[in-house]
Design a protein around this motif. Sequence first.
Motif, mmCIF file in Angstrom:
data_model
loop_
_atom_site.group_PDB
_atom_site.id
_atom_site.type_symbol
_atom_site.label_atom_id
_atom_site.label_comp_id
_atom_site.label_asym_id
_atom_site.label_seq_id
_atom_site.Cartn_x
_atom_site.Cartn_y
_atom_site.Cartn_z
ATOM 1 N N GLN A 203 14.190 6.435 3.036
ATOM 2 C CA GLN A 203 14.227 4.996 3.281
ATOM 3 C C GLN A 203 12.853 4.366 3.428
ATOM 4 N N ASN A 204 12.014 4.978 4.261
ATOM 5 C CA ASN A 204 10.765 4.325 4.661
ATOM 6 C C ASN A 204 9.520 4.814 3.940
ATOM 7 N N THR A 205 9.481 6.109 3.656
ATOM 8 C CA THR A 205 8.217 6.678 3.184
ATOM 9 C C THR A 205 8.168 6.863 1.672
ATOM 10 N N ALA A 206 9.293 7.222 1.055
ATOM 11 C CA ALA A 206 9.295 7.433 -0.394
ATOM 12 C C ALA A 206 8.754 6.219 -1.173
ATOM 13 N N PRO A 207 9.000 4.975 -0.703
ATOM 14 C CA PRO A 207 8.423 3.830 -1.425
ATOM 15 C C PRO A 207 6.898 3.837 -1.531
ATOM 16 N N LEU A 208 6.234 4.641 -0.710
ATOM 17 C CA LEU A 208 4.771 4.705 -0.790
ATOM 18 C C LEU A 208 4.301 5.352 -2.084
ATOM 19 N N ILE A 209 5.167 6.155 -2.703
ATOM 20 C CA ILE A 209 4.791 6.790 -3.968
ATOM 21 C C ILE A 209 4.491 5.702 -5.002
ATOM 22 N N GLY A 210 5.395 4.716 -5.092
ATOM 23 C CA GLY A 210 5.178 3.601 -6.010
ATOM 24 C C GLY A 210 3.988 2.744 -5.597
ATOM 25 N N TYR A 211 3.822 2.600 -4.303
ATOM 26 C CA TYR A 211 2.711 1.788 -3.764
ATOM 27 C C TYR A 211 1.360 2.339 -4.250
ATOM 28 N N TYR A 212 1.193 3.657 -4.133
ATOM 29 C CA TYR A 212 -0.091 4.255 -4.535
ATOM 30 C C TYR A 212 -0.192 4.448 -6.047
ATOM 31 N N ASP B 126 -9.150 7.267 -1.544
ATOM 32 C CA ASP B 126 -9.513 7.686 -2.899
ATOM 33 C C ASP B 126 -8.342 8.312 -3.643
ATOM 34 N N VAL B 127 -7.577 9.152 -2.951
ATOM 35 C CA VAL B 127 -6.458 9.841 -3.597
ATOM 36 C C VAL B 127 -5.243 9.884 -2.673
ATOM 37 N N ALA B 128 -4.071 9.613 -3.227
ATOM 38 C CA ALA B 128 -2.825 9.836 -2.495
ATOM 39 C C ALA B 128 -2.151 11.019 -3.171
ATOM 40 N N LEU B 129 -2.086 12.115 -2.456
ATOM 41 C CA LEU B 129 -1.535 13.328 -3.022
ATOM 42 C C LEU B 129 -0.081 13.497 -2.616
ATOM 43 N N ASN B 130 0.792 13.432 -3.594
ATOM 44 C CA ASN B 130 2.221 13.481 -3.318
ATOM 45 C C ASN B 130 2.753 14.891 -3.506
ATOM 46 N N ILE B 131 3.273 15.468 -2.438
ATOM 47 C CA ILE B 131 3.816 16.824 -2.509
ATOM 48 C C ILE B 131 5.319 16.727 -2.716
ATOM 49 N N ASP B 132 5.735 17.169 -3.890
ATOM 50 C CA ASP B 132 7.118 16.989 -4.312
ATOM 51 C C ASP B 132 7.907 18.281 -4.117
ATOM 52 N N VAL B 133 8.909 18.226 -3.250
ATOM 53 C CA VAL B 133 9.768 19.397 -2.973
ATOM 54 C C VAL B 133 11.211 18.919 -2.794
ATOM 55 N N PRO B 134 12.174 19.538 -3.491
ATOM 56 C CA PRO B 134 13.574 19.100 -3.343
ATOM 57 C C PRO B 134 14.165 19.399 -1.947
ATOM 58 N N ASP B 135 15.170 18.614 -1.565
ATOM 59 C CA ASP B 135 15.774 18.705 -0.228
ATOM 60 C C ASP B 135 16.272 20.099 0.176
ATOM 61 N N GLU B 136 16.909 20.830 -0.770
ATOM 62 C CA GLU B 136 17.469 22.153 -0.405
ATOM 63 C C GLU B 136 16.366 23.058 0.124
ATOM 64 N N LYS C 17 0.834 2.273 -8.204
ATOM 65 C CA LYS C 17 0.354 0.975 -8.680
ATOM 66 C C LYS C 17 -1.148 0.825 -8.518
ATOM 67 N N LYS C 18 -1.690 1.427 -7.474
ATOM 68 C CA LYS C 18 -3.134 1.353 -7.248
ATOM 69 C C LYS C 18 -3.892 2.329 -8.153
ATOM 70 N N GLY C 19 -3.141 3.197 -8.840
ATOM 71 C CA GLY C 19 -3.780 4.144 -9.758
ATOM 72 C C GLY C 19 -4.406 5.348 -9.078
ATOM 73 N N ILE C 20 -4.026 5.613 -7.815
ATOM 74 C CA ILE C 20 -4.655 6.745 -7.131
ATOM 75 C C ILE C 20 -3.649 7.848 -6.767
ATOM 76 N N LEU C 21 -2.449 7.774 -7.328
ATOM 77 C CA LEU C 21 -1.435 8.785 -7.001
ATOM 78 C C LEU C 21 -1.588 10.036 -7.868
ATOM 79 N N SER C 22 -1.457 11.193 -7.246
ATOM 80 C CA SER C 22 -1.390 12.440 -7.997
ATOM 81 C C SER C 22 -0.279 13.295 -7.383
ATOM 82 N N THR C 23 0.591 13.853 -8.217
ATOM 83 C CA THR C 23 1.741 14.591 -7.686
ATOM 84 C C THR C 23 1.614 16.094 -7.928
#
Length: 209
Positions: free
Chosen positions: A169-178, A103-113, A180-186
Amino acid sequence: MNIVFLGPPGAGKGTHAQRLMKEMDIPQISTGDMFRRAIREQTPTGMDAQRYIDKGELVPDEVVVAMVKERLAEPDCANGYILDGFPRTIAQAEALDKIAHIDVALNIDVPDEIIINRLSGRRVCTACGGTFHVSLLRGDTCPECGGSLYQRDDDKPETVKNRLNVYQQNTAPLIGYYEKKGILSTAVCTFDTVEENYQAVKAALNAKA
Ligand code: ADP
Ligand code: ZN
């Protein structure tokens, strides 16, 4: 509600997912925790996974997908769940779409430092699985349950760098994946306190729920 937590290692996925689990009364499913338990119990899956985990690499998709599939079939998942640390590759997300409706992909955004600082000071409780930052600890036991604390081998600096690369490399592309499905929230979780970051997570979740 079926929720996926996305975000780099150390973003606070586990901490927020544990709290949300209690509030929503649905299980938190952490593939990292499942692997650590399997390693402790020396199961075949655990022994297979350990050599990847110790290097900060991803466990092969087939191994993870099979483990998650089995877990999602358990009765406590019937009313919803929070996936924490899965999916981590596009192939895993596609496999998940075949067995579940997210239903929802919740993206937790935090910078590298901020991530590097958090992970190098992170300690985990052997008893309750809680995570704490050294700067907030008084003794060397868990403030929640008194259990003993340890530093994960993969929280050592070189491995942290590798995990961040693997994430990009591997996981960040999932942000675009979800998206596109319209279920991403950051949720941007750059606050100093867990409480404020948790409120950001809740707000992002409510925006989609
Ligand atoms: P973090 O999110 O802090 O990196 P986790 O506890 O989620 O840590 O995972 C620890 C390790 O377990 C990862 O670095 C990886 O090796 C392995 N792992 C966990 N989940 C997955 C997954 N979905 N796919 C592949 N490997 C995984
Ligand atoms: Zn504890």
